[in-house]
Design a protein around this motif. Structure first.
Motif, mmCIF file in Angstrom:
data_model
loop_
_atom_site.group_PDB
_atom_site.id
_atom_site.type_symbol
_atom_site.label_atom_id
_atom_site.label_comp_id
_atom_site.label_asym_id
_atom_site.label_seq_id
_atom_site.Cartn_x
_atom_site.Cartn_y
_atom_site.Cartn_z
ATOM 1 N N THR A 62 42.146 104.824 12.573
ATOM 2 C CA THR A 62 41.999 105.741 13.701
ATOM 3 C C THR A 62 42.796 107.006 13.354
ATOM 4 N N ASP A 63 42.722 108.025 14.202
ATOM 5 C CA ASP A 63 43.481 109.258 13.920
ATOM 6 C C ASP A 63 44.965 108.943 13.775
ATOM 7 N N GLU A 64 45.450 108.084 14.687
ATOM 8 C CA GLU A 64 46.864 107.733 14.642
ATOM 9 C C GLU A 64 47.178 106.979 13.342
ATOM 10 N N GLY A 65 46.267 106.075 12.956
ATOM 11 C CA GLY A 65 46.459 105.319 11.722
ATOM 12 C C GLY A 65 46.535 106.258 10.512
ATOM 13 N N ALA A 66 45.655 107.268 10.520
ATOM 14 C CA ALA A 66 45.617 108.207 9.395
ATOM 15 C C ALA A 66 46.917 109.011 9.341
ATOM 16 N N LYS A 67 47.407 109.350 10.514
ATOM 17 C CA LYS A 67 48.660 110.120 10.593
ATOM 18 C C LYS A 67 49.820 109.313 10.006
ATOM 19 N N TYR A 68 49.886 108.035 10.360
ATOM 20 C CA TYR A 68 50.977 107.184 9.863
ATOM 21 C C TYR A 68 50.828 106.898 8.374
ATOM 22 N N ARG A 69 49.592 106.894 7.906
ATOM 23 C CA ARG A 69 49.389 106.647 6.477
ATOM 24 C C ARG A 69 50.026 107.797 5.697
ATOM 25 N N GLU A 70 49.836 108.997 6.208
ATOM 26 C CA GLU A 70 50.425 110.201 5.625
ATOM 27 C C GLU A 70 51.957 110.175 5.716
ATOM 28 N N GLU A 141 52.008 95.831 6.867
ATOM 29 C CA GLU A 141 51.164 96.711 7.679
ATOM 30 C C GLU A 141 50.972 98.057 6.984
ATOM 31 N N ALA A 142 52.047 98.553 6.362
ATOM 32 C CA ALA A 142 51.931 99.832 5.649
ATOM 33 C C ALA A 142 50.973 99.692 4.467
ATOM 34 N N SER A 143 51.108 98.585 3.701
ATOM 35 C CA SER A 143 50.241 98.483 2.526
ATOM 36 C C SER A 143 48.785 98.222 2.923
ATOM 37 N N SER A 144 48.600 97.516 4.046
ATOM 38 C CA SER A 144 47.220 97.288 4.481
ATOM 39 C C SER A 144 46.577 98.573 4.975
ATOM 40 N N LEU A 145 47.389 99.413 5.599
ATOM 41 C CA LEU A 145 46.881 100.703 6.069
ATOM 42 C C LEU A 145 46.349 101.509 4.883
ATOM 43 N N GLU A 146 47.114 101.466 3.815
ATOM 44 C CA GLU A 146 46.731 102.171 2.590
ATOM 45 C C GLU A 146 45.451 101.532 2.014
ATOM 46 N N ALA A 147 45.442 100.202 1.998
ATOM 47 C CA ALA A 147 44.300 99.503 1.413
ATOM 48 C C ALA A 147 43.012 99.783 2.185
ATOM 49 N N ARG A 160 45.386 92.343 11.921
ATOM 50 C CA ARG A 160 45.359 92.077 13.360
ATOM 51 C C ARG A 160 46.407 92.921 14.078
ATOM 52 N N ALA A 161 47.575 93.012 13.462
ATOM 53 C CA ALA A 161 48.644 93.815 14.081
ATOM 54 C C ALA A 161 48.221 95.287 14.149
ATOM 55 N N LEU A 162 47.610 95.770 13.073
ATOM 56 C CA LEU A 162 47.187 97.174 13.050
ATOM 57 C C LEU A 162 46.124 97.444 14.114
ATOM 58 N N GLU A 163 45.241 96.470 14.289
ATOM 59 C CA GLU A 163 44.214 96.619 15.329
ATOM 60 C C GLU A 163 44.860 96.678 16.694
ATOM 61 N N ARG A 164 45.836 95.771 16.885
ATOM 62 C CA ARG A 164 46.514 95.719 18.178
ATOM 63 C C ARG A 164 47.244 97.032 18.447
ATOM 64 N N ARG A 165 47.760 97.638 17.382
ATOM 65 C CA ARG A 165 48.478 98.901 17.558
ATOM 66 C C ARG A 165 47.536 100.084 17.681
ATOM 67 N N GLY A 166 46.251 99.838 17.538
ATOM 68 C CA GLY A 166 45.286 100.931 17.639
ATOM 69 C C GLY A 166 45.307 101.838 16.419
ATOM 70 N N LEU A 167 45.744 101.311 15.266
ATOM 71 C CA LEU A 167 45.804 102.142 14.067
ATOM 72 C C LEU A 167 44.549 101.987 13.220
ATOM 73 N N VAL A 168 43.855 100.892 13.429
ATOM 74 C CA VAL A 168 42.567 100.717 12.751
ATOM 75 C C VAL A 168 41.548 100.250 13.780
ATOM 76 N N ARG A 169 40.306 100.478 13.431
ATOM 77 C CA ARG A 169 39.231 100.100 14.342
ATOM 78 C C ARG A 169 38.167 99.373 13.535
ATOM 79 N N LYS A 170 37.755 98.244 14.077
ATOM 80 C CA LYS A 170 36.679 97.518 13.412
ATOM 81 C C LYS A 170 35.378 97.957 14.051
ATOM 82 N N GLU A 171 34.393 98.233 13.233
ATOM 83 C CA GLU A 171 33.108 98.564 13.827
ATOM 84 C C GLU A 171 32.068 97.575 13.353
ATOM 85 N N GLU A 172 31.303 97.097 14.272
ATOM 86 C CA GLU A 172 30.256 96.155 13.896
ATOM 87 C C GLU A 172 28.932 96.842 14.069
ATOM 88 N N GLN A 173 28.134 96.712 13.048
ATOM 89 C CA GLN A 173 26.846 97.366 13.132
ATOM 90 C C GLN A 173 25.779 96.328 12.839
#
Ligand code: PHE
Length: 501
Positions: A62-70, A141-147, A160-173
């Protein structure tokens, strides 16, 4: 055979040999993808095509996730800065760390709660102490964000923790591919005419009278549509409303009153001595600008003072410690809503109440607890009491049994307990549906004469304080209160959690 134009076009575009993705059909025919999907599903129902479906899920920052990755996860930044500034005992003032990090408000909260969750160190009385052995450099969590951003190993727990924190989003198509069936081929060979299906009624249809002759297309109520995420009531609020309805159904009336109140109502009326450990132990939340309540009924202040000094009745034994009116007038955030019961029982908040009577509230109480899976700094307390001439512990147990049964909880357990203001007292427990653990869900008892007499109540009063969040956990199976409310709550939970009973 007659078919709507879009269906005919699709049949003519696909083949028997190869299943073609809906997206490509849409491209080739110029039909919008949703329309093509609807048409393909209709064709499938007619047996003219087959649809192969596969679900693909992708993970994005997510935008927040990208910000923290930086910039680094806030708790990692907090740890690094604190380590850099800390003196020999690895401790430094939190204010200093956050101001040097240029972090404020919500960011600080996020950093602190995750710092504690990950055991990076301890935070106490405005100071932060880092644990030199904390696994900060290889934080999963930091290394998974990068991955997730560039590919690589993703730790499932961390995800799961990153999802809960709203840092990543799973999309199902859902990907659909369509191919002709034998029947479809036959239909094509026999020739297909276009059915003049009208999808939408227009003003022209009405004014010209054409609506009499046109054929309206059927709605496909099973077709997939885009998710629309609207606002909804928070599941915990829904639960609160449900509790209120239940209690009203049991003949209770609702109390209301201030969140910030005088110690007099919060503690003194409850026969809690002013030097009682709980009065500091509960670590009340004091106010930034301390203030005192102006109006307290004089005669009540006097009778409460006398109860503390002399006790009640000929054999009464008061506390042998001073009672200070000024101390009683201090304002603080209430640590329980029993302050409301005191206001009502004394006849100060509403009119004088005559037995039999039943009152409740479902309101916030505030305690400086250590945050963990079953504690936050505030919670909703289900306060209640029944006033009648003859009451016993049996009545209390029966009321709880009846109340909790309405939420499907039938295995309550009771345990003797101590409160300065009730005798006898007992705690209630319920079994968590998934962990099987017994969890405390409330505290209760019969108010002592030392409480009732000064209030001018001369019959029995049984009373309780139950935790709404604990009831919520028993009903929904939630295991961690931080997943239910607070900054770490998953949006998906808020959107989809049902409060069934
Ligand atoms: N005040 C108690 C608590 O917060 C609950 C309670 C209320 C117990 C009334 C007994 C009587 O735990």
């Amino acid at each position: 055979m007659k078919l709507p134009e879009s269906q005919k076009t699709i049949l003519e575009t696909i083949s028997r040999d190869e299943a073609i993705p809906i997206g490509e059909i849409a491209n080739r025919t110029g039909i919008a993808e949703e329309t093509a999907t609807g048409a393909a599903i209709d064709l499938e129902n007619e047996g003219l095509v087959e649809i192969e479906t596969e679900t693909e899920s992708t993970i994005h920052l997510t935008d927040e996730g990208a910000k923290y990755r930086e910039a680094g996860l806030p708790e990692v930044r907090l740890y690094r800065k604190a380590s850099e500034l800390a003196s020999g005992d690895l401790t430094v003032s939190l204010d200093r760390v956050t101001s040097e990090l240029d972090m404020e408000g919500e960011q600080v909260d996020i950093a602190l709660s995750n710092f504690s969750r990950k055991d990076f160190g301890t935070i106490e009385a405005g100071d932060i102490t880092v644990d030199p052995d904390a696994a900060v450099e290889d934080d999963s969590e930091a290394s998974s964000l990068e991955a997730i951003a560039i590919g690589g190993e993703i730790d499932r727990e961390a995800l799961r923790a990153l999802e809960r924190r709203g840092l990543v989003r799973k999309e199902e198509q859902i990907n659909r591919r369509v191919r002709l069936t034998e029947e479809g081929i036959t239909a094509l060979m026999e020739g297909i005419e276009i059915a003049e299906g009208v999808g939408q009624l227009t003003p022209e249809h009405l004014t010209s009278g054409k609506w009499r002759d046109v054929e309206f297309a059927d709605y496909n109520v099973e077709a997939d549509v885009a998710d629309i995420i609207g606002g909804r009531t928070h599941p915990l609020r829904e639960m609160a409303e449900r509790v209120k309805e239940t209690l009203v159904g049991m003949g209770f009336k609702e109390m209301e009153g201030p969140h910030i109140d005088a110690d007099f109502w919060i503690h003194d009326c409850l026969f809690m001595p002013q030097d009682h450990p709980a009065r500091t132990h509960w670590d009340r939340f004091a106010l930034k600008s301390p203030n005192k309540i102006a109006d307290l009924p004089d005669d009540l202040v006097e009778s409460v003072r006398r109860a503390h000094h002399e006790g009640i009745g000929p054999d009464g034994e008061g506390y042998h410690s001073p009672w200070d009116e000024d101390f009683a007038r201090q304002l603080a955030l209430r640590g329980h809503t029993t302050s409301l019961s005191m206001r009502y029982l004394s006849g100060t908040q509403a009119d004088e109440i005559e037995p039999p009577a039943r009152y409740f509230s479902v309101e916030k109480a505030y305690r400086n607890d250590t945050i963990d899976a079953t504690h936050l700094l505030e919670f909703f307390q289900i306060e209640g009491w029944v006033m009648a001439d003859e009451l016993s512990v049996r009545d209390l147990m029966g009321t709880f049994t009846e109340f909790y049964e309405q939420f499907g909880i039938t295995d309550l357990e009771f345990k003797p307990h101590y409160n300065p203001y009730t005798e006898p007292s007992f705690e209630l427990f319920g079994r968590h549906p998934t962990t099987g653990e017994l969890i405390e869900i409330g505290n209760s008892g019969m108010f002592r004469p030392e409480v009732l007499d000064p209030l001018g109540v001369d019959c029995d009063v049984m009373a309780w304080g139950l935790a709404l969040e604990r009831l919520f956990m028993l009903v929904t199976g939630a295991e961690d209160i931080r997943d239910v409310h607070g900054t770490l709550v998953d949006l998906d939970f808020l959107r989809t959690q049902e409060v069934n009973y």
